[in-house]
Design an enzyme around this catalytic site. Structure first.
Site, short mmCIF file in Angstrom:
data_model
loop_
_atom_site.label_atom_id
_atom_site.label_comp_id
_atom_site.label_asym_id
_atom_site.label_seq_id
_atom_site.Cartn_x
_atom_site.Cartn_y
_atom_site.Cartn_z
N CYS A 12 0.83 -1.20 0.00
CA CYS A 12 0.00 0.00 0.00
C CYS A 12 0.87 1.25 0.00
O CYS A 12 0.58 2.23 -0.71
CB CYS A 12 -0.94 -0.01 1.20
SG CYS A 12 -0.12 -0.19 2.80
N THR B 120 -1.90 -2.18 12.06
CA THR B 120 -2.13 -3.38 11.26
C THR B 120 -2.41 -4.57 12.16
O THR B 120 -2.17 -4.54 13.37
CB THR B 120 -0.93 -3.70 10.35
OG1 THR B 120 0.21 -3.97 11.18
CG2 THR B 120 -0.62 -2.54 9.42
#
Length: 290
Positions: free
Chosen positions: A130, A160
């Site tokens: 990303c 995360t």
């Protein structure tokens, strides 16, 4: 599911059952409650009337993608990230595998940056990370227009799933074992170096690090660059604006609104340039935020 050009035929998750899938899709702590319908019918997950076959295999070689007519598989487990491991999906009838993470040996492509190098002979590719998808299009615009001598990147990255809610053991990354809430946690990232793989002209010119912060969604890239050609900050902004309105439309977006991170939740762009957040020391040295 929202893109008419893509038909989702099946998913595989060995860790949750169908009922739990319905619950997890319906309720989301970041995006809120799903406004459509989610149900189970004939042993399938049905979203807005669209049936999706569910496999529950730990070994990707055992997933019968061909039985449902799936041509493309998105390998997003974070486990099978090499060509050899990801190729296991091909045994079940898939034709192509896209790894949604950096790979040690799979050809890497970032939309808007190097898709012209794609060859249909590839059966397994990486779509990078990303952060790389945010950084690379911006770096391409700046390098094409002004040239980048060198640069340093920081990504201030949302929490995360691998992080811990309370302090716990993490032998490979001691700091990564610290509680996510209440801490800013420095971490390594290969995103900046990966840009050199998709933009060879920048190989060896960029490196960076990450800071994990206690937010649920949206991350930001802070790119500091030394430019070959002199440019005012207004000229830099114009170059990004022209790219966002032209060849990189939908990939890069441009905003001069006074936004904060939650304003970007749900965005489909790879990189959103925050024109008002960047600064410049001189015409060859600037900090860009996206």
């Amino acid at each position: 599911l929202l893109d008419p050009r893509v038909k989702v035929l099946a998913v595989s998750d060995p860790f949750i059952d169908l009922q739990y899938m319905v619950y997890m899709f319906k309720y989301d702590s970041v995006h809120g409650r799903f406004k459509g319908t989610v149900e189970i019918k004939d042993g399938k997950l049905v979203i807005d009337g669209h049936p999706i076959t569910v496999f529950q295999e730990r070994d990707p070689a055992n997933i019968q993608w061909g039985s449902v007519g799936a041509d493309y598989v998105v390998e997003s487990s974070g486990v099978f990230t090499t060509v050899d491991k990801a190729s296991a999906h091909l045994k079940g009838g898939a034709k192509k595998v896209i790894i949604s993470a950096p790979s040690a040996d799979a050809p890497m492509f970032v939309v808007g940056v190097n898709l012209d190098a794609y060859d249909s002979k590839y059966t397994v590719i990486s779509n990078a990370s990303c952060t790389t998808n945010c950084l690379a299009p911006l770096a391409k615009v700046i390098n094409d227009k002004f040239g980048i001598v060198e640069g340093l990147m920081s990504t201030i990255h949302a929490t995360t799933a691998t992080q811990k809610t309370v302090d716990g053991p993490s032998n490979k990354d001691w700091r990564g074992g610290r509680a996510v809430n209440g801490n800013i946690i420095p971490s390594s990232t290969g995103a900046a170096k990966a840009v050199g793989k998709v933009i060879p002209a920048l190989n060896g010119k960029l490196t960076g690090l990450a800071f994990r912060v206690p937010t649920n969604d949206v991350s930001v890239v802070d790119l500091v660059v030394r430019l070959e050609k002199e440019a005012t900050y207004d000229e830099i902004k114009l170059a990004v604006k022209e790219a966002a309105d032209g060849p990189l439309k939908g990939i890069i977006e441009y905003t001069d609104d006074l936004v904060v991170s939650t304003d970007f939740i749900g965005s489909t762009a790879s990189s959103i340039f925050d024109a008002g957040a960047g600064i410049q020391l001189n015409k060859n040295f600037a900090k860009l935020i996206s």
